[in-house]
Design a protein around this motif. Structure first.
Motif, mmCIF file in Angstrom:
data_model
loop_
_atom_site.group_PDB
_atom_site.id
_atom_site.type_symbol
_atom_site.label_atom_id
_atom_site.label_comp_id
_atom_site.label_asym_id
_atom_site.label_seq_id
_atom_site.Cartn_x
_atom_site.Cartn_y
_atom_site.Cartn_z
ATOM 1 N N ARG A 151 0.858 -1.193 0.000
ATOM 2 C CA ARG A 151 0.000 0.000 0.000
ATOM 3 C C ARG A 151 0.886 1.233 0.000
ATOM 4 O O ARG A 151 1.752 1.387 0.859
ATOM 5 C CB ARG A 151 -0.914 0.000 1.226
ATOM 6 N N VAL A 152 0.664 2.088 -0.973
ATOM 7 C CA VAL A 152 1.402 3.351 -1.064
ATOM 8 C C VAL A 152 0.556 4.443 -0.430
ATOM 9 O O VAL A 152 -0.615 4.625 -0.796
ATOM 10 C CB VAL A 152 1.721 3.703 -2.532
ATOM 11 N N VAL A 153 1.160 5.158 0.515
ATOM 12 C CA VAL A 153 0.461 6.253 1.201
ATOM 13 C C VAL A 153 1.268 7.530 1.003
ATOM 14 O O VAL A 153 2.456 7.579 1.332
ATOM 15 C CB VAL A 153 0.289 5.969 2.702
ATOM 16 N N ILE A 154 0.630 8.551 0.445
ATOM 17 C CA ILE A 154 1.275 9.849 0.214
ATOM 18 C C ILE A 154 0.752 10.832 1.258
ATOM 19 O O ILE A 154 -0.464 11.023 1.384
ATOM 20 C CB ILE A 154 0.992 10.362 -1.204
ATOM 21 N N LYS A 155 1.676 11.445 2.020
ATOM 22 C CA LYS A 155 1.285 12.340 3.117
ATOM 23 C C LYS A 155 1.969 13.697 2.978
ATOM 24 O O LYS A 155 3.053 13.800 2.403
ATOM 25 C CB LYS A 155 1.667 11.728 4.468
ATOM 26 N N ASP A 156 1.327 14.716 3.573
ATOM 27 C CA ASP A 156 1.972 16.021 3.634
ATOM 28 C C ASP A 156 2.842 16.094 4.879
ATOM 29 O O ASP A 156 2.973 15.115 5.617
ATOM 30 C CB ASP A 156 0.936 17.151 3.584
ATOM 31 N N SER A 157 3.421 17.257 5.147
ATOM 32 C CA SER A 157 4.347 17.396 6.274
ATOM 33 C C SER A 157 3.654 17.246 7.627
ATOM 34 O O SER A 157 4.311 17.027 8.648
ATOM 35 C CB SER A 157 5.059 18.746 6.209
ATOM 36 N N ARG A 158 2.333 17.369 7.653
ATOM 37 C CA ARG A 158 1.572 17.205 8.901
ATOM 38 C C ARG A 158 0.978 15.806 9.017
ATOM 39 O O ARG A 158 0.105 15.553 9.830
ATOM 40 C CB ARG A 158 0.467 18.263 8.969
ATOM 41 N N ASN A 159 1.469 14.881 8.152
ATOM 42 C CA ASN A 159 1.019 13.485 8.129
ATOM 43 C C ASN A 159 -0.441 13.324 7.715
ATOM 44 O O ASN A 159 -1.072 12.305 8.014
ATOM 45 C CB ASN A 159 1.245 12.802 9.492
ATOM 46 N N ASN A 160 -0.982 14.305 7.045
ATOM 47 C CA ASN A 160 -2.313 14.153 6.467
ATOM 48 C C ASN A 160 -2.204 13.350 5.171
ATOM 49 O O ASN A 160 -1.324 13.603 4.353
ATOM 50 C CB ASN A 160 -2.926 15.530 6.167
ATOM 51 N N ILE A 161 -3.073 12.384 5.010
ATOM 52 C CA ILE A 161 -3.035 11.538 3.815
ATOM 53 C C ILE A 161 -3.600 12.299 2.623
ATOM 54 O O ILE A 161 -4.741 12.773 2.643
ATOM 55 C CB ILE A 161 -3.818 10.229 4.036
ATOM 56 N N ILE A 162 -2.791 12.420 1.605
ATOM 57 C CA ILE A 162 -3.212 13.073 0.364
ATOM 58 C C ILE A 162 -3.821 12.050 -0.589
ATOM 59 O O ILE A 162 -4.839 12.300 -1.228
ATOM 60 C CB ILE A 162 -2.013 13.761 -0.317
ATOM 61 N N LYS A 163 -3.162 10.888 -0.658
ATOM 62 C CA LYS A 163 -3.619 9.833 -1.568
ATOM 63 C C LYS A 163 -3.064 8.491 -1.092
ATOM 64 O O LYS A 163 -1.983 8.430 -0.499
ATOM 65 C CB LYS A 163 -3.146 10.116 -3.002
ATOM 66 N N ALA A 164 -3.811 7.427 -1.333
ATOM 67 C CA ALA A 164 -3.362 6.072 -0.987
ATOM 68 C C ALA A 164 -3.877 5.104 -2.043
ATOM 69 O O ALA A 164 -4.998 5.258 -2.540
ATOM 70 C CB ALA A 164 -3.855 5.675 0.396
ATOM 71 N N PHE A 165 -3.058 4.109 -2.377
ATOM 72 C CA PHE A 165 -3.474 3.140 -3.391
ATOM 73 C C PHE A 165 -2.621 1.864 -3.253
ATOM 74 O O PHE A 165 -1.495 1.896 -2.748
ATOM 75 C CB PHE A 165 -3.334 3.713 -4.808
ATOM 76 N N PRO A 166 -3.145 0.716 -3.707
ATOM 77 C CA PRO A 166 -2.382 -0.539 -3.642
ATOM 78 C C PRO A 166 -1.522 -0.730 -4.888
ATOM 79 O O PRO A 166 -1.859 -0.234 -5.967
ATOM 80 C CB PRO A 166 -3.475 -1.606 -3.568
ATOM 81 N N ILE A 167 -0.422 -1.436 -4.723
ATOM 82 C CA ILE A 167 0.407 -1.835 -5.863
ATOM 83 C C ILE A 167 0.747 -3.315 -5.723
ATOM 84 O O ILE A 167 0.697 -3.869 -4.617
ATOM 85 C CB ILE A 167 1.713 -1.012 -5.965
ATOM 86 N N ASN A 168 1.072 -3.936 -6.826
ATOM 87 C CA ASN A 168 1.499 -5.332 -6.815
ATOM 88 C C ASN A 168 2.968 -5.397 -7.210
ATOM 89 O O ASN A 168 3.379 -4.792 -8.198
ATOM 90 C CB ASN A 168 0.666 -6.168 -7.797
ATOM 91 N N VAL A 169 3.748 -6.126 -6.411
ATOM 92 C CA VAL A 169 5.183 -6.250 -6.658
ATOM 93 C C VAL A 169 5.505 -7.717 -6.945
ATOM 94 O O VAL A 169 5.237 -8.595 -6.117
ATOM 95 C CB VAL A 169 6.004 -5.763 -5.450
ATOM 96 N N GLN A 170 6.062 -7.982 -8.102
ATOM 97 C CA GLN A 170 6.483 -9.341 -8.469
ATOM 98 C C GLN A 170 8.004 -9.360 -8.605
ATOM 99 O O GLN A 170 8.591 -8.516 -9.279
ATOM 100 C CB GLN A 170 5.847 -9.772 -9.786
ATOM 101 N N THR A 171 8.625 -10.336 -7.941
ATOM 102 C CA THR A 171 10.083 -10.445 -7.959
ATOM 103 C C THR A 171 10.496 -11.805 -8.493
ATOM 104 O O THR A 171 10.033 -12.843 -8.012
ATOM 105 C CB THR A 171 10.664 -10.269 -6.547
ATOM 106 N N LEU A 172 11.358 -11.809 -9.489
ATOM 107 C CA LEU A 172 11.940 -13.026 -10.040
ATOM 108 C C LEU A 172 13.422 -13.030 -9.691
ATOM 109 O O LEU A 172 14.123 -12.050 -9.927
ATOM 110 C CB LEU A 172 11.748 -13.091 -11.557
ATOM 111 N N ILE A 173 13.891 -14.139 -9.117
ATOM 112 C CA ILE A 173 15.287 -14.248 -8.696
ATOM 113 C C ILE A 173 15.926 -15.414 -9.442
ATOM 114 O O ILE A 173 15.348 -16.510 -9.520
ATOM 115 C CB ILE A 173 15.384 -14.482 -7.181
ATOM 116 N N TYR A 174 17.126 -15.176 -9.975
ATOM 117 C CA TYR A 174 17.818 -16.196 -10.757
ATOM 118 C C TYR A 174 19.169 -16.528 -10.123
ATOM 119 O O TYR A 174 19.831 -15.670 -9.538
ATOM 120 C CB TYR A 174 18.028 -15.710 -12.195
#
Length: 240
Positions: free
Chosen positions: A92-115
């Motif tokens: 979950r990505v949370v974007i906040k201002d300097s007073r910790n007020n949430i400006i925007k939040a959204f989910p992301i998916n992270v896929q990792t391949l290791i060789y």
């Protein structure tokens, strides 16, 4: 009237311009760059001890700009419910201002391949069979599901504790070391004291064992049973 209207429009422009001067606009390009950098640094710490050959894909970042009411870049936090590494993970990505007020939040998916170059069965390896350079090879494989369980050396000899089809990755939790001492075989029992005293007796192994295993042995001379550590082929050590 015309002059008043012009003055009103001019005043509104000044207000809007003043507000814009104290706003920060985070472009989508900047947002993607920050998220990619932070996620990559976090995952790198988890996987670097296993391999430095990996690929990270991130999806779900909205294609839009983020505007704040402050003239500073907002704080971007990337949160996860699971601290352990997983090949596929929602964050979950949370974007906040300097007073910790949430400006925007959204989910992301992270896929990792290791060789990594790992030990792979070059032929069928039945249960309880030897695993060596004769029936294995080193191949570059994707190992994100097997972190900490693969082998990168085929110079040692192991014994399988499962059936391995041809082409399957050899896993450390499905092998055991080859026994150096067989059950009922003759062994040299080396008695070692802390002050350097060394006594050798002939005996019999009551159990098979690999290097470092603790097994039961019986001395021929005294017919006594001891807990001994396998130290080499047909040799065990007893600390006294």
């Amino acid at each position: 009237m015309k002059k008043a209207a012009k003055n009103l429009i001019f005043s509104l422009c000044l207000v809007l311009f003043g507000q814009a001067a104290f706003c920060y606009t985070l472009t989508n390009e900047e947002l993607v760059k920050i998220i990619n950098r932070n996620v990559t640094n976090e995952i790198k710490k988890s996987v670097i001890k296993y391999s430095n050959d990996y690929k990270i894909s991130i999806s779900g970042i909205p294609k839009e700009i983020v505007q704040t009411n402050e003239n500073v870049c907002p704080k971007i936090e990337i949160l996860s419910q699971n601290s352990k590494f997983q090949p596929n993970l929602y964050k979950r990505v949370v974007i906040k201002d300097s007073r910790n007020n949430i400006i925007k939040a959204f989910p992301i998916n992270v896929q990792t391949l290791i060789y990594a170059n790992v030990l792979v069965a070059s032929s069928i390896i039945p249960y309880n069979s030897e695993i060596s350079s004769k029936n294995t090879t080193l191949e570059r494989r994707e190992i994100s599901r097997y972190l900490g369980k693969t082998l990168g050396d085929n110079s040692k000899v192991y014994v399988s504790t499962r059936n391995y089809p041809k082409g399957s990755i050899i896993l450390s939790d499905a092998i055991k070391q080859k026994a150096l001492i067989l059950k009922d075989s003759c062994v040299d029992i080396i008695f070692l004291s802390n002050n350097g005293l060394k006594i050798t007796l002939q005996g019999k192994a009551l159990k098979e064992g690999a290097m470092g295993d603790t097994i039961l042995v019986r001395s021929n001379k005294y017919n006594k049973i001891y807990n001994a550590t396998v130290s080499s082929s047909n040799e065990v050590t007893v600390r006294i």
